[in-house]
Motif scaffolding. Structure first.
Motif, PDB file in Angstrom:
ATOM      1  N   GLU A  67      -3.696  -0.403   3.040  1.00  0.00           N
ATOM      2  CA  GLU A  67      -2.847  -1.347   3.754  1.00  0.00           C
ATOM      3  C   GLU A  67      -2.976  -2.763   3.227  1.00  0.00           C
ATOM      4  OE1 GLU A  67      -3.604  -1.099   7.884  1.00  0.00           O
ATOM      5  OE2 GLU A  67      -2.955   0.994   8.083  1.00  0.00           O
ATOM      6  N   GLN A  68      -4.081  -3.062   2.580  1.00  0.00           N
ATOM      7  CA  GLN A  68      -4.307  -4.420   2.073  1.00  0.00           C
ATOM      8  C   GLN A  68      -3.333  -4.772   0.959  1.00  0.00           C
ATOM      9  OE1 GLN A  68      -8.261  -5.041   0.617  1.00  0.00           O
ATOM     10  NE2 GLN A  68      -7.960  -7.225   0.239  1.00  0.00           N
ATOM     11  N   GLY A  69      -2.910  -3.791   0.182  1.00  0.00           N
ATOM     12  CA  GLY A  69      -1.983  -4.048  -0.910  1.00  0.00           C
ATOM     13  C   GLY A  69      -2.600  -4.946  -1.973  1.00  0.00           C
ATOM     14  N   VAL A  70      -1.769  -5.715  -2.661  1.00  0.00           N
ATOM     15  CA  VAL A  70      -2.210  -6.671  -3.670  1.00  0.00           C
ATOM     16  C   VAL A  70      -1.874  -8.063  -3.168  1.00  0.00           C
ATOM     17  CG1 VAL A  70      -1.999  -7.425  -6.063  1.00  0.00           C
ATOM     18  CG2 VAL A  70      -1.770  -4.998  -5.501  1.00  0.00           C
ATOM     19  N   ASP A  71      -2.861  -8.905  -3.086  1.00  0.00           N
ATOM     20  CA  ASP A  71      -2.680 -10.261  -2.569  1.00  0.00           C
ATOM     21  C   ASP A  71      -2.184 -10.234  -1.123  1.00  0.00           C
ATOM     22  OD1 ASP A  71      -2.920 -13.010  -2.825  1.00  0.00           O
ATOM     23  OD2 ASP A  71      -0.871 -13.281  -3.543  1.00  0.00           O
ATOM     24  N   GLY A  72      -2.517  -9.158  -0.423  1.00  0.00           N
ATOM     25  CA  GLY A  72      -2.154  -9.043   0.981  1.00  0.00           C
ATOM     26  C   GLY A  72      -0.746  -8.560   1.242  1.00  0.00           C
ATOM     27  N   VAL A  73       0.000  -8.161   0.193  1.00  0.00           N
ATOM     28  CA  VAL A  73       1.380  -7.679   0.346  1.00  0.00           C
ATOM     29  C   VAL A  73       1.551  -6.413  -0.483  1.00  0.00           C
ATOM     30  CG1 VAL A  73       2.322  -9.980   0.773  1.00  0.00           C
ATOM     31  CG2 VAL A  73       2.165  -9.116  -1.581  1.00  0.00           C
ATOM     32  N   PRO A  74       2.595  -5.617  -0.205  1.00  0.00           N
ATOM     33  CA  PRO A  74       2.873  -4.450  -1.058  1.00  0.00           C
ATOM     34  C   PRO A  74       3.077  -4.874  -2.508  1.00  0.00           C
ATOM     35  CG  PRO A  74       4.146  -4.331   0.962  1.00  0.00           C
ATOM     36  CD  PRO A  74       3.509  -5.689   0.952  1.00  0.00           C
ATOM     37  N   TYR A  75       2.770  -3.966  -3.408  1.00  0.00           N
ATOM     38  CA  TYR A  75       2.812  -4.305  -4.829  1.00  0.00           C
ATOM     39  C   TYR A  75       4.192  -4.753  -5.269  1.00  0.00           C
ATOM     40  CZ  TYR A  75       2.230  -3.973  -9.870  1.00  0.00           C
ATOM     41  OH  TYR A  75       2.185  -4.265 -11.206  1.00  0.00           O
ATOM     42  N   ILE A  76       5.251  -4.161  -4.718  1.00  0.00           N
ATOM     43  CA  ILE A  76       6.604  -4.540  -5.127  1.00  0.00           C
ATOM     44  C   ILE A  76       6.893  -5.993  -4.783  1.00  0.00           C
ATOM     45  CG2 ILE A  76       7.652  -3.735  -2.948  1.00  0.00           C
ATOM     46  CD1 ILE A  76      10.102  -2.942  -4.593  1.00  0.00           C
TER      47      ILE A  76
END
Length: 285
Positions: free
Chosen positions: A77-86
């Protein structure tokens, strides 16, 4: 025949006030150059529009959804930089496309203007100055860059990747990046008098490495410290940091905001002056 024949001005003979044209050229020469370049783009407008519109969909769908599904599955849920990768990669893809387009236009376009179809020398034979040629050429490049940037912004808005305002601000950031990188490429290419294959070095040894090592596809901090310096000096990294802040509110310190903007502006100003100096020298020969 003792009486002298009445003197006719060029304006009387041809209906053109050449003095007025010269005065307009000294003031609006930059626009005349840009208009010439923009009109010339009509010869490949279909490929230009096709790539400009199709590229955002291919990149975002391929990398955002394809690779993004794998990244998000590993990151949770954390993703990358706190957002989904897209969401993380979308602004970087848009800005990388702007940089690549600016590099291509300022490589063969500038060299060709001196060597293959020497329109710069023709322009230099008019009241249009070297500064007007440099600025007008770069303005036409920004028009070329505007289409893919706008297409990327539309895709982000449709897919709800960040905010609408952020996607629109991203267009301005992309134009600033294209100006800085475009002038940087122009300042070097304008010094080249013969093509011995060195023009392709820009794409292979500048554009591609900067795209890979500027935090485009992954955070710059994940690279070894030995390679992070490439991102620090890369105009793309500074633009990407601004783009992510604009699109989804990535955290950034106020001082770093000034550093990113100031770095891009400084490159644009310095390389613009260098380009004008080189153009003036070559056109005076």
């Amino acid at each position: 025949m003792s009486e002298s024949m009445p003197t006719r001005t060029l304006a009387d003979a041809g209906g053109v006030d050449h003095g007025a044209v010269a005065r307009r050229s000294r003031t609006w020469g930059w626009w005349f150059v840009a208009e010439h370049r923009i009109r010339a783009m009509r010869s490949y407008v279909f490929s230009w529009v096709g790539l400009g519109i199709g590229e955002p969909f291919l990149y975002i769908v391929g990398l955002g959804f394809g690779l993004g599904m794998l990244v998000d599955a590993n990151q949770g849920e954390q993703g990358v930089d706190g957002v989904p990768y897209i969401v993380f990669v979308a602004p970087a893809l848009a800005l990388a496309a702007a940089m690549q387009t600016a590099a291509q236009e300022n490589t063969y376009g500038v060299f060709g203007g001196f060597k293959w179809f020497p329109m710069f020398f023709s322009m230099g034979g008019t009241p249009i100055s070297a500064a007007h040629i440099v600025l007008g050429f770069q303005l036409s490049v920004l028009v070329r860059v505007l289409l893919p940037l706008t297409a990327f912004a539309v895709v982000m808005i449709v897919l709800q990747l960040g905010t609408v305002g952020g996607a629109l601000v991203l267009i301005g950031i992309g134009l600033l990046l294209a100006t800085a990188f475009g002038f940087a490429v122009m300042s070097w290419v304008s010094t080249q008098t013969d093509d011995r294959g060195q023009l392709s070095f820009i794409e292979r040894f500048v554009v591609v490495p900067l795209t890979l090592f500027s935090g485009t596809y992954f955070p710059l901090e994940t690279l070894p410290l030995l390679l992070q310096w490439i991102g620090w000096i890369s105009p793309l990294w500074h633009a990407v940091e601004l783009g992510r802040t604009a699109l989804y509110g990535a955290a950034i310190e106020p001082m770093m905001l000034l550093v990113h903007v100031g770095y891009l502006v400084a490159i644009a100003v310095v390389c613009c002056l260098l380009s004008i100096r080189t153009f003036a020298k070559r056109l005076d020969k």
